[in-house]
Each structure stands twice: as structure tokens, then as C-alpha cells.
Design an enzyme around this catalytic site. Sequence first.
Site, PDB file in Angstrom:
ATOM      1  N   CYS A 144       0.771  -1.110   0.000  1.00 21.93           N
ATOM      2  CA  CYS A 144       0.000   0.000   0.000  1.00 21.93           C
ATOM      3  C   CYS A 144       0.832   1.198   0.000  1.00 21.93           C
ATOM      4  CB  CYS A 144      -0.869  -0.215   1.012  1.00 21.93           C
ATOM      5  SG  CYS A 144      -2.237  -1.215   0.980  1.00 21.93           S
ATOM      6  N   GLY A 193       4.348  -3.093  -1.187  1.00 18.99           N
ATOM      7  CA  GLY A 193       3.341  -4.041  -1.650  1.00 18.99           C
ATOM      8  C   GLY A 193       3.727  -4.635  -2.982  1.00 18.99           C
ATOM      9  N   ASN A 223      -4.047   3.456   1.477  1.00 23.69           N
ATOM     10  CA  ASN A 223      -3.050   2.775   2.292  1.00 23.69           C
ATOM     11  C   ASN A 223      -3.511   2.853   3.735  1.00 23.69           C
ATOM     12  OD1 ASN A 223       0.302   3.597   3.441  1.00 23.69           O
ATOM     13  ND2 ASN A 223      -0.731   1.645   3.456  1.00 23.69           N
ATOM     14  N   GLY A 224      -3.633   1.686   4.361  1.00 23.55           N
ATOM     15  CA  GLY A 224      -4.085   1.643   5.745  1.00 23.55           C
ATOM     16  C   GLY A 224      -5.178   0.609   5.885  1.00 23.55           C
ATOM     17  N   TYR A 283      10.529  -1.236  10.398  1.00 27.99           N
ATOM     18  CA  TYR A 283      10.642  -2.195   9.307  1.00 27.99           C
ATOM     19  C   TYR A 283      10.142  -1.716   7.953  1.00 27.99           C
ATOM     20  CZ  TYR A 283       9.398  -6.352   6.512  1.00 27.99           C
ATOM     21  OH  TYR A 283       9.247  -7.274   5.510  1.00 27.99           O
TER      22      TYR A 283
END
Length: 478
Positions: free
Chosen positions: A21, A47, A121-122, A262
Site C-alpha cells: 500500500c 506491496g 493505504n491503511g 521495518y
Amino acid sequence: MYWGRMSDECDATGKGPREFCGLFGIYGHPEAVHKTYYGLYSLQHRGQESAGICSTNGGNLLAHREMGQVGDIFTDEVLASLRNPIAIGHVRYSTTGSSTIQNAQPLLFNYAAGPLAIAHNGNLVNSGQLRREFESRGSIFQTSTDSETIMHLLAQPWDGPEDERMIRALRQLRGAFSLLILAQNRLYAIRDRHAFRPLCIGVLDGTPVVASETCALDIVGAKYVRDVKAGEVVEFSSKGERSFFFHEKPEIPAHCIFEHVYFARPDSRVFGDNVHGVRMNLGRALAKEHPAQADIVVPIPDSGNDAALGYSHASGIQLDHGFVRNHYIGRTFIAPTQGARISGVGLKLNVIADVVRGKRVVVVDDSIIRGTTSRGRVKMLRQAGAKEVHMRISCPPIAHPCFYGIDFPNPEELVAARMSVNEIRSHLDLDSLGYLSLEGLLASVSNPKEHYCTACYNGDYRVPVNEKFEKLQHEQKC
Ligand code: AMP
């Protein structure tokens, strides 16, 4: 079910296709589609299941989405077919909904006021409830993602000003959403009230550019201007840039700390800090909290690289490359089945036996999620002749699921939810195991500590989650 390519043309007549995303968008550039392609390339780490670009010249919206990676999907021919000065793009992995072409984004749809495309995104925490309400009134959903709910909210009948339509829709969403919405002659960049996920604005030759991470601005030569603010809607149109907030009441931000640990790329600036710099700080703090009697520090590439360097600097123990990474396979965790994950472990990393043989090795990685790959890596080091294996992890144990967009939703799958640190040490066959403390983590970033979401470590969910979250919660309906 459709598994192949999907190219859509969506016009303002009401007929037209669907779907969704990392995000990239650009308003009014002669090479907008190529810039979007390069932007998505640099966001590929966010992604790898599918990617899509949607563009417009102020008329129809054109879109192309496919399963797979950016470089394979967007041939010269495809890019030429999309050529337009306004574009948005999306790379996806599934946090809600399965890995299928229907769920690939940008999602494209028509409503009474014309065509719209959306890239998200989310993760929304109330999409199940909203979807049930819509379905009880007869609405038909075409995908199994949470993102489609946003479209249904936007398409509700409304006679008032367009801004109000947007505000009404966005106020009903709970959870994490950085969004790009493309209309025929406008591009919106939106961030939820807690600003969970990153979204920044840059400028290229006077043209506005928006992206999940600043590395995407760099790649197209754009200059960083600012982040989209929590609860802000930024509109780009031929009249320039305009901004408004969809909630009067400001919230304390809840930036996802795992972006720093990360997810984001080390060359990006996220939530005001350079990711590499933060990870170096994490490694230094880790060396102070969990020193080791060892001969070499070995990073797990690429996730442990920066923290391992910090650990080495602070401890004075030499860093060496004990693992070599095969760069031609993706992040193993993105593969949607456990079987695929396991087979990915050995493919991805190999040990340089000459580096580790007879040595006391400190392996540094960013996180342990399921423990599957870490266990395999320890075994590889021992088989290669390492005398001792100590593991240092640059964040606290992840014991709680993420409901806001990171792919570890199932508590049963999280090794730290089932085992103590000592049990994990024994399970992974380590001589010692040390995790960075939450205090150490939060001292490594520059915003106040209450501005970060740390739910995966301490279960402190800033947006309450009432629904039982399942990645495939809408699946049977598709
Ligand atoms: P494991 O030992 O199977 O828990 O895998 C740990 C590795 O997975 C580390 O190298 C992490 O960098 C990586 N990882 C990070 N985030 C995730 C995630 N959301 N799901 C799975 N693995 C992840």
C-alpha cells in the site's frame, strides 16, 4: 473470478468498472504517468501483490491494474495507453481482502457527479459494519477490500457543496487511511485524523507530487515540501492547492512506529525523521540494553542492516555480512500462505560459512513475527559452524495484532503472544535473545512519544476496534 489483466475505461455515463500500500500521485505534468511508474517502482517494498495507475486529462479516467510487480506490469505500451497529465498509482498487499485482481487499486467507479478513482493505504476498523449497512439497503460490492466502503460513502446522494460530501464521508471512517482520490479535474490527498500512515507532498517543476514516502519524490526529482497533516484534505486542481480539515477536533497523532522499525525504506523521511537514522539509533540503544560477548555483528539483510550498523558502532564489535540475500524474490511475508512463506526462507538468504564458522555471532534483525523464518536462519548459522548465536531485535516483542494496516492480524500467529522471551529464545535455539524496550524505541524518534501508535507492542489501540478483524472478512461475499 478474474485473474488476468484488467484495463478499464470509466466514463461519466455511469457505466464502468470497479476497483483497488504505497501511493503516488501527480497533478498536471506532461510525463505524469511515467513519473507515477517510477514513483511506484520506488515504493514497491510497500506491496508486491498488485499495482495500478489511473490517469486523466480532465475527461475520462483511464486505469490499468494487474497482479504482480510494477516493472512487469507497466510496459511501454501500457504506459502510452495511459498517457495523461494527472495520475495516481498504487502498489498493494492485502491487509483486508484477498490477493486478487478485483482488489487491485486504484479502484475506479462512477457516481452521479462523475468518475472517481481511489487509492488507499491503511486499514479501516469499521468497514464490516459500514458494509453491512450498505448491503442491507441493497448496495452491491464488487471487491472484498475495506477500501470500497469509502467509495460507497462518497457516492451517497448529496445536494450541498462537494467539500461537505467529502467531509461527511470521511467522518464516518474509523482507523487508518492515507488516500489519493482522483476526479476528472482534481486530485485529493487525505490522511486520517491520527495520521497512522505516511503521506507527503513534493514539487517537481512547479507540479505537485504526493507519495507515501519521500524516496518516491527523490526518484522523480521532486523536492519535499511537507507532510499531509492529520485529518487534512489537500485538493490539487487547475486553481492550485487548497486545504481543509474534515474534523474540527484535532487528535493526537498515532504514527505507526513500525514504519520506522521495518516497513519504510531507509532513504525515506517518515514522520519527520530519516528512517536510516532512526534504525541506527535503534541499534545503538539495543547495544546498550543488550550487550553481547561476541566476535561479529551480522545483519539480517535488508531488514536488520541499519540497526546492525548502529549496534556495531555502539558495541565496538565488527560488522560482517554473514548472509547474502537473493534480491530476485520478494519479501517472503507478503506471500499470502504459510506454505509459501516457509519455502521462501531458504530461497531468500544464504549464509557465508567462512564468515561465521567458529565465531560468536550477534544476529540483528528488526522484528520477530511468527518466528518461522528466524528459526530457519538460526539453524543455517549453526549448520555453517557458528559457535554461538545471539539474536538482537530492534523493537519490543510484537504480541498484539495490527488493525491499522500492517500484515500481522492474527494473535495465534504471533510468537510473542504465546511465548515468553526465554521460551522464544529456546524455540529459536539461541544462546541469548534481547529485544529493544519500548522506551528505547520511542527515544530513537524525534516526535513526542505519545505521537506514535505502539499497539502491536502494548495493545494500546488508539482507535477502538469493536469488530473481530479478519483479513478475509468480506470474502464469502465475493
Ligand atoms: P519470522 O521469524 O517468521 O517472524 O520472520 C521475521 C522476519 O520477518 C524479520 O526479518 C522481519 O523483518 C520480517 N517481517 C517484518 N514484518 C513482517 C510482517 N508484517 N509479517 C511477517 N514478517 C515480517
